[in-house]
Structure formats: C-alpha cells, structure tokens
Enzyme design. Sequence first.
Site, mmCIF file in Angstrom:
data_model
loop_
_atom_site.group_PDB
_atom_site.id
_atom_site.type_symbol
_atom_site.label_atom_id
_atom_site.label_comp_id
_atom_site.label_asym_id
_atom_site.label_seq_id
_atom_site.Cartn_x
_atom_site.Cartn_y
_atom_site.Cartn_z
ATOM 1 N N GLU A 49 41.844 49.838 32.985
ATOM 2 C CA GLU A 49 41.888 51.177 33.590
ATOM 3 C C GLU A 49 42.209 52.148 32.459
ATOM 4 O O GLU A 49 43.200 51.949 31.739
ATOM 5 C CB GLU A 49 43.028 51.263 34.606
ATOM 6 C CG GLU A 49 42.733 50.701 35.950
ATOM 7 C CD GLU A 49 43.904 50.925 36.902
ATOM 8 O OE1 GLU A 49 43.735 51.622 37.905
ATOM 9 O OE2 GLU A 49 45.008 50.395 36.647
ATOM 10 N N SER A 101 51.803 50.265 33.884
ATOM 11 C CA SER A 101 51.117 50.022 35.147
ATOM 12 C C SER A 101 51.372 51.153 36.135
ATOM 13 O O SER A 101 50.714 51.214 37.161
ATOM 14 C CB SER A 101 51.556 48.685 35.739
ATOM 15 O OG SER A 101 52.950 48.582 35.723
ATOM 16 N N ASN A 155 46.872 49.368 41.098
ATOM 17 C CA ASN A 155 48.156 49.157 41.776
ATOM 18 C C ASN A 155 48.321 50.002 43.033
ATOM 19 O O ASN A 155 49.082 49.636 43.924
ATOM 20 C CB ASN A 155 49.309 49.376 40.800
ATOM 21 C CG ASN A 155 49.448 48.176 39.871
ATOM 22 O OD1 ASN A 155 49.223 47.049 40.298
ATOM 23 N ND2 ASN A 155 49.796 48.422 38.629
ATOM 24 N N HIS A 173 45.305 50.470 30.621
ATOM 25 C CA HIS A 173 46.001 49.487 31.452
ATOM 26 C C HIS A 173 45.175 48.204 31.568
ATOM 27 O O HIS A 173 44.187 48.162 32.297
ATOM 28 C CB HIS A 173 46.288 50.105 32.832
ATOM 29 C CG HIS A 173 47.064 49.215 33.733
ATOM 30 N ND1 HIS A 173 46.929 49.204 35.100
ATOM 31 C CD2 HIS A 173 48.014 48.276 33.465
ATOM 32 C CE1 HIS A 173 47.739 48.301 35.616
ATOM 33 N NE2 HIS A 173 48.403 47.730 34.641
HETATM 34 N N1 CAA Z 1 43.763 32.364 27.862
HETATM 35 C C1 CAA Z 1 42.586 31.718 27.832
HETATM 36 N N2 CAA Z 1 42.056 31.124 28.911
HETATM 37 C C2 CAA Z 1 42.751 31.167 30.065
HETATM 38 C C3 CAA Z 1 44.002 31.827 30.172
HETATM 39 C C4 CAA Z 1 44.506 32.448 29.001
HETATM 40 N N3 CAA Z 1 45.666 33.114 28.986
HETATM 41 N N4 CAA Z 1 44.443 31.714 31.457
HETATM 42 C C5 CAA Z 1 43.513 31.026 32.123
HETATM 43 N N5 CAA Z 1 42.488 30.689 31.292
HETATM 44 C C6 CAA Z 1 41.230 30.016 31.625
HETATM 45 C C7 CAA Z 1 41.376 28.555 31.923
HETATM 46 O O1 CAA Z 1 41.265 27.781 30.733
HETATM 47 C C8 CAA Z 1 40.193 28.317 32.851
HETATM 48 O O2 CAA Z 1 38.966 28.230 32.138
HETATM 49 P P1 CAA Z 1 37.632 27.538 32.808
HETATM 50 O O3 CAA Z 1 37.337 28.260 34.080
HETATM 51 O O4 CAA Z 1 36.586 27.725 31.769
HETATM 52 O O5 CAA Z 1 38.051 26.117 33.032
HETATM 53 C C9 CAA Z 1 40.121 29.607 33.647
HETATM 54 O O6 CAA Z 1 40.779 30.600 32.859
HETATM 55 C C10 CAA Z 1 40.798 29.479 34.976
HETATM 56 O O7 CAA Z 1 42.162 29.068 34.768
HETATM 57 P P2 CAA Z 1 42.885 27.868 35.538
HETATM 58 O O8 CAA Z 1 41.895 26.788 35.845
HETATM 59 O O9 CAA Z 1 44.118 27.515 34.770
HETATM 60 O O10 CAA Z 1 43.436 28.474 36.858
HETATM 61 P P3 CAA Z 1 42.732 29.338 37.943
HETATM 62 O O11 CAA Z 1 41.329 28.920 38.175
HETATM 63 O O12 CAA Z 1 43.689 29.344 39.065
HETATM 64 O O13 CAA Z 1 42.685 30.788 37.289
HETATM 65 C C11 CAA Z 1 43.628 32.928 36.973
HETATM 66 C C12 CAA Z 1 43.840 31.424 36.858
HETATM 67 C C13 CAA Z 1 42.597 33.349 35.926
HETATM 68 C C14 CAA Z 1 44.970 33.580 36.661
HETATM 69 C C15 CAA Z 1 43.088 33.244 38.412
HETATM 70 O O14 CAA Z 1 43.911 32.648 39.375
HETATM 71 C C16 CAA Z 1 43.027 34.710 38.687
HETATM 72 O O15 CAA Z 1 42.070 35.394 38.304
HETATM 73 N N6 CAA Z 1 44.050 35.240 39.413
HETATM 74 C C17 CAA Z 1 44.156 36.659 39.709
HETATM 75 C C18 CAA Z 1 44.731 37.370 38.517
HETATM 76 C C19 CAA Z 1 44.884 38.832 38.783
HETATM 77 O O16 CAA Z 1 44.604 39.368 39.847
HETATM 78 N N7 CAA Z 1 45.366 39.523 37.753
HETATM 79 C C20 CAA Z 1 45.628 40.940 37.847
HETATM 80 C C21 CAA Z 1 47.040 41.137 38.230
HETATM 81 S S1 CAA Z 1 47.387 42.848 38.404
HETATM 82 C C22 CAA Z 1 47.760 43.337 36.854
HETATM 83 O O17 CAA Z 1 47.738 42.611 35.885
HETATM 84 C C23 CAA Z 1 48.092 44.774 36.738
HETATM 85 C C24 CAA Z 1 49.479 45.174 37.044
HETATM 86 O O18 CAA Z 1 49.824 46.270 36.623
HETATM 87 C C25 CAA Z 1 50.415 44.407 37.842
#
Ligand code: CAA
Length: 298
Positions: A166, A133, A204, A154
């Site tokens: 990315e 990252s 990031n 990434h």
């Molecule tokens: N595998 C399969 N399906 C998954 C899953 C997984 N690991 N995680 C979640 N899902 C599915 C759920 O089954 C659900 O499906 P439906 O919409 O069809 O019902 C959907 O994804 C949404 O999940 P939830 O209902 O459990 O929860 P939510 O609506 O709160 O979503 C989330 C969870 C997808 C994590 C959402 O909150 C989100 O997009 N958050 C932001 C995540 C983000 O910004 N990630 C990037 C972080 S930065 C990074 O990764 C880079 C770094 O270097 C730090």
Amino acid sequence: MPRSRRYSSPMTTKSKIQVIGVVGAGQMGSGIAQVGAASGLGIVLQDVANESLTRARARIENSLGKLVEKSKISAEEAKAALGRIQFTQHLEELSRADLVVEAVVEKPELKFEIFRKVDSICKEEAILASNTSSISITAIAAHTRRPDRVIGMHFMNPVPIMKLVEVIRGLRTSDATFSSVKQVGEQMGKTCVESKDFPGFVVNRILMPMINEACYALYEGIAKAEDIDNAMKLGTNQPMGPLALADFIGLDTCLAILNVLHEGLGDPKYRPCPLLKQYVSAGLVGKKVGHGFYKYES
Ligand code: CAA
C-alpha cells in the site's frame, strides 16, 4: 525445470533509487531488506540492537534458502542478494540511501524521533517512507523538513511472499515522490495500491473489523476457534482463518490498529472486542510468544 515466477522477479525498468535504508531489523524490516536486495538494490539494514541484526541475517538466509529449495531463485542469486545487505547499528550509515523505509514498532513518538534523526542524516533528495500499518503519514511528515518527500510504504507479512504494497500519500506528499516509490515497489516485484492517509488505509480498514468480528464470535460462544477459522477458510477461500491470522500478525498489533480505527474514525463499530483486550493483557499475543488463540510449538 522452468523456474516459477511467483516470487518477486525484478522488473527491467530501473528506478532512480539504488540504495534503500531500512530502519528496524524485525520481521518486516528484514523482509523488506530481503526483497530489495533480491531485486538488485543495495540495502543498509539498521537496528540499535546487535542481536536483532543477527536474527535478521538468519531469517533472511532461511527465507532465501526456502526460495532456493523451491527453485524460485538460484543459490548464486540468494548469495548475491545477501551480499548486497549491509547490517549496521549506526543510523549515520543511512546517509548513502536514496530511500529509507522505517519499520520499527508502532509507537508514534518513536517513529517521530526516528524521522527527525533520519531527516538530518539523509541527503536532501532522499525519500523517507514508513511501513506503518496505521499511524498518520501526514503527522510523521510534519516531524521532518521535507514533508513532500515523506510517504507510506506498507508491506504485508510475510514480505517475501505477499504481493501487495500500500503506498500512502500524506497531505503534502508530492507526485514525484509517489511515482518514484511506486516504481521501486514494482522493481521489488510488488503490486502497489494507492491509498489516502486515513486510519487503517485500505487493508487494515477492512481486515481488522473482520478479525475483530471473529473475536466477538468466539467471545459470544458462537463457535470454537477452529470452527470459526475453518468456516472462513473453507467458506470464503482465505489461506488462514481470521483468528489464526490475528495470531500471525500479533494480537497486540491488531489491538493497536483497532484502537487507531476507533479513535481516528470515531465510530463505535471499531471498538476492540473485550476478549482480544484480555488476551493482550495476559501477554498471550500470538505466534511470536507461542500462545494466542492457539498454542504453537517453539
Ligand atoms: N520466505 C520464503 N518463503 C516463504 C516464507 C518466507 N518468509 N513464508 C512462507 N513461504 C513459502 C513456503 O516455503 C511455501 O512455498 P511453496 O508454496 O512453494 O511450497 C509457501 O510460502 C506457503 O507456505 P507454507 O506451506 O509454510 O504455509 P501456508 O501454505 O499456510 O502459507 C502463508 C503461509 C503464506 C503465511 C499463508 O497462510 C498466507 O498467505 N496467509 C495470509 C497472510 C496474510 O494475510 N498476510 C497479511 C497480514 S496483514 C499485514 O501484514 C498488514 C498489517 O498491517 C497487519
């Protein structure tokens, strides 16, 4: 019922890459293995710890199961995807990979060592990618004899859901390497964004200052954690607030990335918030330990 196409649907154009090796079977590594396998690629998922491989298999089965439940893939597709993943403790198995994606913890010395080893194991034309990252791709590439075939790939967490990859070009990454990786990223159902190799790349560089600022807002008592998160969720349409997102990413990871931005860019605006440092010192690093800015059920 028509099947939703929100989940990675393999593209019709096949890249030269048929087998992907993934080093590190944590959350990111298992997600990368899953989307690769779901797009029809052969996967070698390697980790030194057998228990990490066992956990990775369970995580992949669970995630594929969720997608079957939501009718995004069929039970047969899920079974076939799992069957395409070879789980192994032996790095030598990566010799059959056309592309290796390293996804171990963000420790430069560990990554350098893995790249040195993988460089000596893999076939000459294989591409070596890092899911880092924030660590420099140019510096990683300098530990191999093939810097033109080293690149950053990434993925975002959770990998099966997030659409972005990315793709980071190190100083010596060739155009051919970039296009092969972009093509395979698209085959995995992702949208690839190109970034130069500077601290934090794109996501990031922009995300971590926002998370850090949310920590300062909490530290300075401007609002409670829930109110900061609700303000950003409801006021700017983000799926989760910045403090919940920090817990989800891991406060230790956020701090490590902020340190890279601070040291690498030399601007005091990236200095990590003292409250974030304090949580990390206390071991309250977020969802993975059940406690960060919020508490989580195990
Ligand atoms: N595998 C399969 N399906 C998954 C899953 C997984 N690991 N995680 C979640 N899902 C599915 C759920 O089954 C659900 O499906 P439906 O919409 O069809 O019902 C959907 O994804 C949404 O999940 P939830 O209902 O459990 O929860 P939510 O609506 O709160 O979503 C989330 C969870 C997808 C994590 C959402 O909150 C989100 O997009 N958050 C932001 C995540 C983000 O910004 N990630 C990037 C972080 S930065 C990074 O990764 C880079 C770094 O270097 C730090």
